[in-house]
Scaffold this active site. Sequence first.
Site, PDB file in Angstrom:
ATOM      1  N   ASN A   9       0.868  -1.183   0.000  1.00  0.00           N
ATOM      2  CA  ASN A   9       0.000   0.000   0.000  1.00  0.00           C
ATOM      3  C   ASN A   9       0.905   1.233   0.000  1.00  0.00           C
ATOM      4  O   ASN A   9       1.566   1.514   0.995  1.00  0.00           O
ATOM      5  CB  ASN A   9      -0.884  -0.048   1.257  1.00  0.00           C
ATOM      6  CG  ASN A   9      -1.695   1.208   1.455  1.00  0.00           C
ATOM      7  OD1 ASN A   9      -1.801   2.042   0.562  1.00  0.00           O
ATOM      8  ND2 ASN A   9      -2.275   1.359   2.641  1.00  0.00           N
ATOM      9  N   TRP A  10       0.897   1.959  -1.114  1.00  0.00           N
ATOM     10  CA  TRP A  10       1.794   3.116  -1.220  1.00  0.00           C
ATOM     11  C   TRP A  10       1.242   4.360  -0.538  1.00  0.00           C
ATOM     12  O   TRP A  10       1.896   5.393  -0.498  1.00  0.00           O
ATOM     13  CB  TRP A  10       2.094   3.413  -2.700  1.00  0.00           C
ATOM     14  CG  TRP A  10       3.015   2.418  -3.331  1.00  0.00           C
ATOM     15  CD1 TRP A  10       3.678   1.395  -2.707  1.00  0.00           C
ATOM     16  CD2 TRP A  10       3.400   2.346  -4.708  1.00  0.00           C
ATOM     17  NE1 TRP A  10       4.446   0.701  -3.606  1.00  0.00           N
ATOM     18  CE2 TRP A  10       4.293   1.262  -4.846  1.00  0.00           C
ATOM     19  CE3 TRP A  10       3.086   3.093  -5.843  1.00  0.00           C
ATOM     20  CZ2 TRP A  10       4.870   0.916  -6.071  1.00  0.00           C
ATOM     21  CZ3 TRP A  10       3.651   2.748  -7.058  1.00  0.00           C
ATOM     22  CH2 TRP A  10       4.536   1.670  -7.169  1.00  0.00           C
ATOM     23  N   LYS A  11       0.013   4.283  -0.082  1.00  0.00           N
ATOM     24  CA  LYS A  11      -0.622   5.423   0.599  1.00  0.00           C
ATOM     25  C   LYS A  11      -0.511   6.676  -0.274  1.00  0.00           C
ATOM     26  O   LYS A  11      -0.575   6.571  -1.496  1.00  0.00           O
ATOM     27  CB  LYS A  11      -0.027   5.599   1.997  1.00  0.00           C
ATOM     28  CG  LYS A  11      -0.046   4.280   2.778  1.00  0.00           C
ATOM     29  CD  LYS A  11       0.322   4.387   4.224  1.00  0.00           C
ATOM     30  CE  LYS A  11       0.239   3.007   4.864  1.00  0.00           C
ATOM     31  NZ  LYS A  11       0.528   3.027   6.293  1.00  0.00           N
ATOM     32  N   HIS A  98      -8.956   0.999   5.824  1.00  0.00           N
ATOM     33  CA  HIS A  98      -7.611   1.107   6.402  1.00  0.00           C
ATOM     34  C   HIS A  98      -7.670   2.013   7.641  1.00  0.00           C
ATOM     35  O   HIS A  98      -8.450   2.977   7.678  1.00  0.00           O
ATOM     36  CB  HIS A  98      -6.637   1.674   5.361  1.00  0.00           C
ATOM     37  CG  HIS A  98      -5.217   1.614   5.818  1.00  0.00           C
ATOM     38  ND1 HIS A  98      -4.672   2.571   6.642  1.00  0.00           N
ATOM     39  CD2 HIS A  98      -4.265   0.695   5.607  1.00  0.00           C
ATOM     40  CE1 HIS A  98      -3.413   2.239   6.902  1.00  0.00           C
ATOM     41  NE2 HIS A  98      -3.136   1.099   6.290  1.00  0.00           N
ATOM     42  N   GLU A 100      -5.962   4.397   8.548  1.00  0.00           N
ATOM     43  CA  GLU A 100      -5.835   5.838   8.275  1.00  0.00           C
ATOM     44  C   GLU A 100      -7.145   6.424   7.761  1.00  0.00           C
ATOM     45  O   GLU A 100      -7.431   7.606   7.976  1.00  0.00           O
ATOM     46  CB  GLU A 100      -4.668   6.073   7.303  1.00  0.00           C
ATOM     47  CG  GLU A 100      -3.337   5.866   8.020  1.00  0.00           C
ATOM     48  CD  GLU A 100      -2.240   5.275   7.163  1.00  0.00           C
ATOM     49  OE1 GLU A 100      -2.365   5.278   5.926  1.00  0.00           O
ATOM     50  OE2 GLU A 100      -1.238   4.793   7.738  1.00  0.00           O
ATOM     51  N   GLU A 147      -4.573  -5.323  11.499  1.00  0.00           N
ATOM     52  CA  GLU A 147      -3.465  -4.398  11.698  1.00  0.00           C
ATOM     53  C   GLU A 147      -3.760  -3.472  12.863  1.00  0.00           C
ATOM     54  O   GLU A 147      -4.521  -2.520  12.721  1.00  0.00           O
ATOM     55  CB  GLU A 147      -3.168  -3.610  10.431  1.00  0.00           C
ATOM     56  CG  GLU A 147      -4.357  -3.386   9.512  1.00  0.00           C
ATOM     57  CD  GLU A 147      -3.922  -2.724   8.237  1.00  0.00           C
ATOM     58  OE1 GLU A 147      -3.172  -3.360   7.499  1.00  0.00           O
ATOM     59  OE2 GLU A 147      -4.307  -1.574   8.018  1.00  0.00           O
ATOM     60  N   GLY A 153       3.315   1.805  10.842  1.00  0.00           N
ATOM     61  CA  GLY A 153       4.346   2.818  10.651  1.00  0.00           C
ATOM     62  C   GLY A 153       5.158   3.126  11.893  1.00  0.00           C
ATOM     63  O   GLY A 153       5.901   4.108  11.934  1.00  0.00           O
ATOM     64  N   SER A 184       4.196  -2.569  10.386  1.00  0.00           N
ATOM     65  CA  SER A 184       5.650  -2.649  10.584  1.00  0.00           C
ATOM     66  C   SER A 184       6.243  -3.995  10.172  1.00  0.00           C
ATOM     67  O   SER A 184       7.149  -4.511  10.838  1.00  0.00           O
ATOM     68  CB  SER A 184       6.007  -2.314  12.037  1.00  0.00           C
ATOM     69  OG  SER A 184       5.593  -0.998  12.352  1.00  0.00           O
ATOM     70  N   GLY A 205       3.184  -1.274   4.247  1.00  0.00           N
ATOM     71  CA  GLY A 205       3.201   0.138   3.920  1.00  0.00           C
ATOM     72  C   GLY A 205       4.635   0.486   3.533  1.00  0.00           C
ATOM     73  O   GLY A 205       5.060   0.291   2.398  1.00  0.00           O
ATOM     74  N   GLY A 206       5.398   0.949   4.523  1.00  0.00           N
ATOM     75  CA  GLY A 206       6.773   1.406   4.310  1.00  0.00           C
ATOM     76  C   GLY A 206       7.639   0.454   3.498  1.00  0.00           C
ATOM     77  O   GLY A 206       8.388   0.892   2.611  1.00  0.00           O
TER      78      GLY A 206
HETATM   79  P1  PGA Z   1       3.544  -0.084   7.652  1.00  0.00           P
HETATM   80  O1  PGA Z   1       2.023   0.151   7.208  1.00  0.00           O
HETATM   81  O2  PGA Z   1       3.990  -1.354   6.991  1.00  0.00           O
HETATM   82  O3  PGA Z   1       4.278   1.123   7.152  1.00  0.00           O
HETATM   83  O4  PGA Z   1       3.545  -0.208   9.135  1.00  0.00           O
HETATM   84  C1  PGA Z   1       1.153  -0.938   7.247  1.00  0.00           C
HETATM   85  C2  PGA Z   1      -0.229  -0.536   6.878  1.00  0.00           C
HETATM   86  O5  PGA Z   1      -0.537   0.640   6.735  1.00  0.00           O
HETATM   87  O6  PGA Z   1      -1.066  -1.429   6.722  1.00  0.00           O
END
Ligand code: PGA
Length: 222
Positions: A9-11, A98, A100, A147, A153, A184, A205-206
């Site tokens: 997920n590139w957000k 998600h 966020e 999650e 993150g 993470s 994510g990252g």
């Molecule tokens: P992250 O994000 O891997 O950067 O912790 C995970 C996510 O948003 O699902």
Amino acid sequence: MKRPLIVGNWKSNKTSAEVLSWMKDAGEEKVFINQFPGQIVICPPYPYIDLFSSEVKKQNLRIAVGAQDVSPFELGAFTGEVAAEQVKEYASFVIIGHTERRKYFLESDELLLKKAAHAKQVGLSVIYCINDEDTHIPDGVDVFSYEPTWAIGSGKPDTPEHAALVINNLKKLHPTLLSLYGGSVTKDNVLSYLSQKCIDGVLLGGASLEFESFFSLLQALT
Ligand code: PGA
């Protein structure tokens, strides 16, 4: 080893040049990617979904495309929204709910239920995010992603054992759904999640942002 589902997920990251650079690097590892024993899904920001999916086709890469969100409404007068019908032209997966979206855009379970139903109706595969065991998983979902908010993150992932406990309980209620762990996940810990019997994949994510780190995570699984 299972055939894991790896979702990146590139957000709200990347410019078009950065998308193309990621794709160029991916093209150089085409043999590895196309032989990866699992399913890779990348979810770019909306403006680049077309660019990304065109590049995937052009380079003949075995990467599926996903959207990071979708409108709860059909096509029509809903300014700023992207309808499931539109997403479906470029993507086969969609992430719904998600953390966020829930945290910054105050998306409720009621709204997310509508999104999931509509996305399913047009034939998108729905990846539904939940923060804990008590979050309702609506009909129409294909994959749920556990999650915990604090793990996203933060560099502080849940333990594989606890993630497996939560996911196992959810699978008892939803035995036909695939499961992901997100929060993470890195190349160094990914195997510890995927070696849990009930965890079918990971949501990154990252670790999906730079091709190099994404690639080394995939390599850790082969
Ligand atoms: P992250 O994000 O891997 O950067 O912790 C995970 C996510 O948003 O699902």
